[in-house]
Design a protein around this motif. Structure first.
Motif, mmCIF file in Angstrom:
data_model
loop_
_atom_site.group_PDB
_atom_site.id
_atom_site.type_symbol
_atom_site.label_atom_id
_atom_site.label_comp_id
_atom_site.label_asym_id
_atom_site.label_seq_id
_atom_site.Cartn_x
_atom_site.Cartn_y
_atom_site.Cartn_z
ATOM 1 N N ASN A 67 0.920 -1.102 0.088
ATOM 2 C CA ASN A 67 0.082 0.007 0.067
ATOM 3 C C ASN A 67 0.767 1.199 0.025
ATOM 4 O O ASN A 67 0.489 2.149 -0.519
ATOM 5 C CB ASN A 67 -0.991 0.099 1.150
ATOM 6 N N MET A 68 1.778 1.313 0.701
ATOM 7 C CA MET A 68 2.959 2.388 0.641
ATOM 8 C C MET A 68 3.386 2.547 -0.611
ATOM 9 O O MET A 68 3.515 3.847 -1.223
ATOM 10 C CB MET A 68 3.950 1.964 1.725
ATOM 11 N N PHE A 69 3.904 1.582 -1.418
ATOM 12 C CA PHE A 69 4.353 1.731 -2.814
ATOM 13 C C PHE A 69 3.157 2.346 -3.736
ATOM 14 O O PHE A 69 3.366 3.239 -4.416
ATOM 15 C CB PHE A 69 4.796 0.546 -3.653
ATOM 16 N N VAL A 70 1.931 1.846 -3.749
ATOM 17 C CA VAL A 70 0.884 2.142 -4.382
ATOM 18 C C VAL A 70 0.512 3.755 -4.100
ATOM 19 O O VAL A 70 0.222 4.524 -4.928
ATOM 20 C CB VAL A 70 -0.337 1.509 -4.301
ATOM 21 N N SER A 71 0.501 4.101 -2.815
ATOM 22 C CA SER A 71 0.257 5.332 -2.329
ATOM 23 C C SER A 71 1.332 6.555 -2.863
ATOM 24 O O SER A 71 1.058 7.487 -3.216
ATOM 25 C CB SER A 71 0.104 5.585 -0.982
ATOM 26 N N LEU A 72 2.664 6.092 -2.838
ATOM 27 C CA LEU A 72 3.822 7.092 -3.618
ATOM 28 C C LEU A 72 3.546 7.395 -5.183
ATOM 29 O O LEU A 72 3.781 8.344 -5.248
ATOM 30 C CB LEU A 72 5.170 6.291 -3.096
ATOM 31 N N CYS A 73 3.127 6.209 -5.630
ATOM 32 C CA CYS A 73 2.672 6.339 -7.003
ATOM 33 C C CYS A 73 1.444 7.442 -7.134
ATOM 34 O O CYS A 73 1.521 8.305 -8.040
ATOM 35 C CB CYS A 73 2.334 4.974 -7.624
ATOM 36 N N ASN A 74 0.454 7.239 -6.269
ATOM 37 C CA ASN A 74 -0.634 8.096 -6.582
ATOM 38 C C ASN A 74 -0.462 9.543 -6.117
ATOM 39 O O ASN A 74 -0.954 10.396 -6.839
ATOM 40 C CB ASN A 74 -1.655 7.483 -5.686
ATOM 41 N N GLU A 75 0.471 9.605 -5.088
ATOM 42 C CA GLU A 75 0.819 11.013 -4.718
ATOM 43 C C GLU A 75 1.742 11.924 -5.862
ATOM 44 O O GLU A 75 1.835 13.056 -5.993
ATOM 45 C CB GLU A 75 1.698 11.125 -3.495
ATOM 46 N N LEU A 76 2.705 11.102 -6.337
ATOM 47 C CA LEU A 76 3.505 11.446 -7.392
ATOM 48 C C LEU A 76 2.743 11.891 -8.792
ATOM 49 O O LEU A 76 2.850 12.834 -9.365
ATOM 50 C CB LEU A 76 4.379 10.503 -7.925
ATOM 51 N N ARG A 77 1.577 10.992 -8.781
ATOM 52 C CA ARG A 77 0.682 11.214 -10.065
ATOM 53 C C ARG A 77 0.026 12.551 -9.971
ATOM 54 O O ARG A 77 0.040 13.323 -10.763
ATOM 55 C CB ARG A 77 -0.281 10.107 -10.062
ATOM 56 N N CYS A 78 -0.639 12.888 -8.697
ATOM 57 C CA CYS A 78 -1.218 14.249 -8.392
ATOM 58 C C CYS A 78 -0.296 15.265 -8.356
ATOM 59 O O CYS A 78 -0.575 16.574 -8.788
ATOM 60 C CB CYS A 78 -1.739 14.162 -6.902
ATOM 61 N N LEU A 79 1.086 15.187 -7.982
ATOM 62 C CA LEU A 79 1.836 16.159 -8.029
ATOM 63 C C LEU A 79 2.204 16.468 -9.565
ATOM 64 O O LEU A 79 2.561 17.729 -9.831
ATOM 65 C CB LEU A 79 3.124 15.750 -7.336
#
Length: 225
Positions: A67-79
């Motif tokens: 979940n930590m990996f997927v969340s980092l990807c989502n946060e970078l996508r939003c950025l």
């Protein structure tokens, strides 16, 4: 721009924590792949990790790290989306953003992706893991973060380049505004001196003693008055 920089710093801090747990991440992928009976193909996309987490993960530790990996990807996508609205962009910044968006695409194939020096994420894997299983999935986050740092650096330089000519104009105007009063003061002083000279001449004319008239010359001897 400041908001983007602060958000990027926070994501970098989270990634450092994730990077320290790379062994846990790899073991979680091993177990979920086994549960999914998917041990042959490499972990080649973000959506594949998401699928393992949602449907084949029965361990709280594994779920947390995936979940930590997927969340980092989502946060970078939003950025990435935020960066597009903050800066108009040029060929360099637009290229960097397009690269990030492509890498963060859920279904993008990461099989051939490898993070090189100074990143050591691939070196921490065995040869088999690096070449045929996890080399791509462990490389996506450091490569995206590098591209985003480059985006910030280039954007700041461009802003400085645009602002600099304006500052030069401001300095020029400041110098002009500073010299103008000096010129006015100089002219004022000149006029004051001239007026003082004129008044002084008038004063002399008004107060000067009248000159005695010289008597006409006469030959020596007695002269009647």
């Amino acid at each position: 721009m400041n908001e983007v920089v602060e958000t990027l710093k926070k994501i970098e801090e989270k990634y450092k924590l994730f990077q320290q747990q790379q062994f846990t991440f790899i073991r979680a992928l091993e177990r979920t792949r086994e549960e999914a009976h998917d041990m042959i193909r490499p972990v080649s996309s973000i959506v594949q990790v998401q699928c393992y987490k949602d449907h084949h993960c029965y361990n709280s530790t594994d779920r947390r790290i995936l979940n930590m990996f997927v969340s980092l990807c989502n946060e970078l996508r939003c950025l990435c989306q935020r960066m597009e609205t903050v800066h108009a962009g040029d060929s360099v910044t637009n290229g960097l953003l397009e690269k990030c968006k492509l890498l963060l695409n859920d279904s993008n194939d990461l099989t051939a992706l490898r993070a090189t020096y100074p990143h050591g994420v691939v070196n921490h894997l065995s040869l088999e893991e690096a070449q045929h299983r996890y080399g791509g999935v462990v490389s996506v986050l450091p490569i995206v973060l590098d591209s985003m740092r480059d985006w910030v650096t280039h954007s700041k330089l461009k802003v400085l380049y645009i602002v600099s000519p304006g500052c030069a104009r401001c300095k020029k105007e400041t110098r002009t505004s500073q010299t103008a009063p000096e010129a006015l003061t100089s002219n004022s002083n000149e006029n004051t001196v001239k007026l003082q000279e004129k008044d002084f001449k008038k004063f002399l004319a008004a107060n000067q003693r009248p000159k005695k008239k010289k008597a006409p010359w006469r030959p020596p001897g007695k002269h009647p008055y």
